[in-house]
Design a protein around this motif. Structure first.
Motif, PDB file in Angstrom:
ATOM      1  N   ASP A  71      -2.124  -0.196  -4.364  1.00  0.00           N
ATOM      2  CA  ASP A  71      -1.878   1.131  -4.936  1.00  0.00           C
ATOM      3  C   ASP A  71      -0.841   0.994  -6.032  1.00  0.00           C
ATOM      4  OD1 ASP A  71      -3.525   2.852  -3.241  1.00  0.00           O
ATOM      5  OD2 ASP A  71      -2.202   2.196  -1.625  1.00  0.00           O
ATOM      6  N   ASP A 127      -5.698   6.468  -7.902  1.00  0.00           N
ATOM      7  CA  ASP A 127      -4.258   6.232  -7.800  1.00  0.00           C
ATOM      8  C   ASP A 127      -3.486   7.255  -8.612  1.00  0.00           C
ATOM      9  OD1 ASP A 127      -3.826   3.615  -6.351  1.00  0.00           O
ATOM     10  OD2 ASP A 127      -5.323   3.027  -7.823  1.00  0.00           O
ATOM     11  N   CYS A 135       0.857  -1.179   0.000  1.00  0.00           N
ATOM     12  CA  CYS A 135       0.000   0.000   0.000  1.00  0.00           C
ATOM     13  C   CYS A 135       0.895   1.231   0.000  1.00  0.00           C
ATOM     14  CB  CYS A 135      -0.864   0.066   1.255  1.00  0.00           C
ATOM     15  SG  CYS A 135      -1.904  -1.364   1.520  1.00  0.00           S
TER      16      CYS A 135
END
Ligand code: ADP
Ligand code: ZN
Length: 712
Positions: free
Chosen positions: A304, A336, A235
């Motif tokens: 991500d 993103d 992440c």
């Protein structure tokens, strides 16, 4: 030389053949040449210096940047019966003295050192007094000042060339780019080194990138198919790491977290658990990675978007070092892009630097929206040509469809323009779909010509279209404001009707969340009926690992356990044939694993095996052929041959009783074994001569009989 190398490979490491360029590299270095080795993660770099180190007389000095990596390798060598040691700050003064003594007496074959330690004048002087026969410089890209792993001490390793002019040096790295390569050559004075460049493809990794819809649900679907396997979930932010880890634990997935904001001891303990326990999921920021040598990471999931393809390749590359199937999975969405673009804009650095970073991000986005083979596209970025689509990525197996989005794209651009270039995707889609809501009415957007023109597409399709417009740079995101969309210059040709636009058709969200891979996942190593035995093998491995204070994969890698599971060795001789079982490990662990394979209860197993042997000898004496015996005892012919070979070795049977072979062929094989002088050649040496004519098991039997007869 190669023959000796082959023997070391088999006897010490338990492997049958070299991989890729290993043989050429080993030959070069073992003969005293310098080498520069570029090989991807998991390619097998360690053997490239360990085998020559064992072939050459004297000491091999290995420079390695991280203590954790050193300890891992030393433990691995130790288990293989190779005298290895690490000299680092964790040793007490007393332990250091003791190690120095062993080194002087020539009792150590491989010494691991941190670079700062090696270049101390006292250390160099000490090494001058020893018989050093090889320097291996691992993670050689640490010498590059442009890379993120830069270690200033690496710069001083250049002096080894003058200080030890007659000692060969091998530098190894998994970093592919040209600039780093040249820097290594310059700084380490390796101008004369032979270069070995491998393909950077990671064929065992399955790549999949899905549009982000309901990320947690999608992640759970992905993880649900991979229960019991170890993996990493990346992440972007620390907060998201903590939240995701907590969420996964709630949902019954064993997850840990790792980021720079955690206390150092928590970080260290989580990392240790990830390495030593099985089936844990590490949720982490990119702070987690360097130095993770765990070979059986079965998947890397990105929640991500990484900021470049370099980062994506490196992070996904932590999966499947052991060469077994592994998954790289990512969910990405419009948000993103907004986030990364914002970060880029707010970052320090000059305009030129930002432009370079922007290009890197664009390449990453292009991979996400790629409609052709992902692997071809990824490798092309690193200047490597893959001739054919790989057949092992989502785009290859799903056969992505494209559609002509020219007209809807124009409608979308028009909606951006007519609403004043300041709204986000949600509102724009509402306008196109002709929704009736407060926001629309308050701005009078129901009066626009684009209002309701887009009813032929679903909301999901419109979102996908906007995402792709942004990824292709046809519209920009207003980063100062609230993330509204603006037209960019590059959309003019499309608006003017000069070009057409083909876009990727996203899979329907239902299918993409239900089964992330459309079938059973590549990385689920064992299936249904094998599971119980697999767990039993892993349990034994864990127990042994604890007893020896090493990570489980140091006892045996997954690939070796898997081969045991599939080939079901019935004797120690069979066990010795399993890839990854060298002589030392066979002696230490062979019996214990055999017992698990042959029925679990360790007290029962020897009896079962003994009964089988007894029965086999009786059947052979009774005149049954090996094939008939196999049928009778319900085991493989290969197993029968190896049990027969054992019985022949104990002279419980004659060759005529054991085998069903014409007289002249029998003589021919015996002659082949007895042709040379002294030692009986190994089966491998004559196998080719009899290939297709007799099963290899026959050769083992005849060799065993001859060895017993002549007491060789
Ligand atoms: P790298 O350092 O390049 O990432 P490693 O040296 O750790 O790769 O090797 C990766 C895995 O492959 C290890 O488990 C290693 O034992 C195994 N391996 C390396 N060479 C061979 C080979 N010739 N045959 C079978 N397994 C191999
Ligand atoms: Zn492909």
């Amino acid at each position: 030389m190669l023959e000796q190398a082959q023997r070391v490979l088999k006897d010490i490491f338990g492997y049958d053949s070299f991989r890729g360029r290993q043989a050429a590299i080993i030959e070069c270095v073992a003969n005293g040449g310098d080498a520069l080795v570029l090989m991807p993660t998991g390619g097998g770099k360690s053997l490239c210096f360990q085998v020559p180190g064992l072939l050459r007389p004297g000491l091999t000095v290995v420079v390695s940047p991280l203590i954790a990596l050193m300890d891992d390798q030393v433990a691995t060598l130790d288990e293989l019966g190779v005298a290895a040691a690490a000299l680092n700050s964790t040793l007490s003064a007393e332990q250091q003295r003791e190690l120095a003594g062993r080194l002087r007496r020539g009792e150590v074959k491989m010494l691991y050192l941190a670079p700062e330690r090696l270049v101390q004048p006292r250390m160099l002087e000490f090494l001058q007094g020893l018989d050093v026969s090889l320097f291996a410089i691992d993670e050689a890209h640490c010498v590059s000042q442009w890379g993120h792993d830069f270690r200033p001490e690496y710069l001083q390793l250049g002096q080894l060339a003058e200080q030890f002019p007659h000692v060969p040096r091998i530098a190894l790295t998994a970093t592919a780019d040209m600039r780093t390569r040249e820097e290594i050559v310059q700084r380490l004075h390796l101008q004369g080194a032979e270069r070995f460049l491998s393909s950077f493809d990671r064929p065992n990794i399955f790549y999949r990138i899905v549009p982000k819809e309901a990320p947690r649900k999608q992640l759970m679907a992905f993880l649900g198919e991979r229960r019991g396997n170890a993996g990493i979930v990346y992440c972007l932010s620390r907060k998201k790491v903590d939240e995701t880890a907590a969420f996964l634990c709630e949902q019954g997935f064993p997850a840990l977290s790792y980021h720079a904001g955690l206390a150092a001891d928590t970080r260290a303990s989580n990392q240790r658990r990830f390495l030593n326990e099985e089936g844990l999921i590490m949720v982490a920021t990119i702070a987690f990675g360097m130095g993770i040598d765990k070979p059986n990471v079965r998947f890397v999931a990105h929640l991500d978007l990484p900021k470049s393809l370099e980062a994506y390749y490196q992070e996904t590359g932590r999966a499947g070092r052991d060469g077994l199937p592994a998954d790289a999975w990512m969910a990405y969405g419009l948000q993103d892009m907004v986030m990364l673009k914002q970060m880029l804009q707010n970052s320090e650095g000059d305009e030129r630097h930002k432009r370079v970073e922007q290009h890197k991000l664009d390449a990453m986005l292009a991979l996400c929206e790629e409609t052709r083979c992902r692997r071809q596209s990824l490798l092309a970025y690193f200047d490597e040509v893959l001739e054919q689509p790989c057949g092992h990525c989502d785009n290859c197996v799903d056969q992505v469809q494209t559609w002509d989005a020219t007209e809807p794209a124009r409608q979308a651009l028009s909606a951006v323009f007519r609403t004043g270039q300041r709204y986000g995707v949600g509102h724009l889609v509402d306008v196109l779909l002709g929704k009736d809501n407060e926001k629309i009415r308050s701005f009078g957007h129901e009066k626009l010509s684009v209002y309701g023109v887009g009813k032929s597409l679903s909301e999901h399709e419109w979102r996908s279209l906007f995402r792709q417009l942004v990824a292709r740079g046809l519209v920009d995101i207003d980063l100062e404001g609230y993330g509204g969309l603006r037209l960019s210059d590059s959309c003019r040709p499309l608006l003017r009707g000069e070009v057409n636009l083909q876009l990727r058709r996203d899979l329907k969200p239902q299918t993409s969340t239900k089964s992330s891979s459309g079938g059973s996942p590549a990385s689920q190593l064992v299936r249904g009926e094998e599971r119980e035995m697999w767990e039993a093998l892993r349990t034994l491995r864990r127990k042994l690992a604890e007893e020896h204070s090493v990570p489980p994969y140091v006892i045996f890698p997954d690939s070796t356990l898997l081969e045991m599971l599939r080939s079901q060795p019935a004797s120690l001789a069979d066990m010795g044939q399993v890839s990854g079982v060298g002589a030392r490990k066979l002696e230490r662990y062979g019996q214990a694993f055999l017992e698990v394979l042959n029925g679990g209860e360790s007290t029962q197993a020897p009896k079962v095996v003994l009964d089988l042997r007894h029965e086999l000898v009786s059947l052979a004496r009774a005149g049954m052929t090996p094939m008939q015996i196999a049928g009778q005892l319900n085991c493989s012919e290969k197993n029968v041959y190896s049990l027969l070979a054992e019985a022949l070795g104990r002279q419980e049977l004659s060759l005529d009783q054991a085998l069903d072979l014409p007289e002249d062929l029998m003589m021919e094989v015996q002659d082949a074994f007895l042709d040379g002088e002294g030692e009986l050649p190994p089966v491998a040496a004559i196998a080719a001569q009899f290939a297709q004519r007799v099963p290899e098991g026959v050769l083992y039997c005849i060799r065993a009989a001859l060895a017993a007869e002549f007491e060789l």
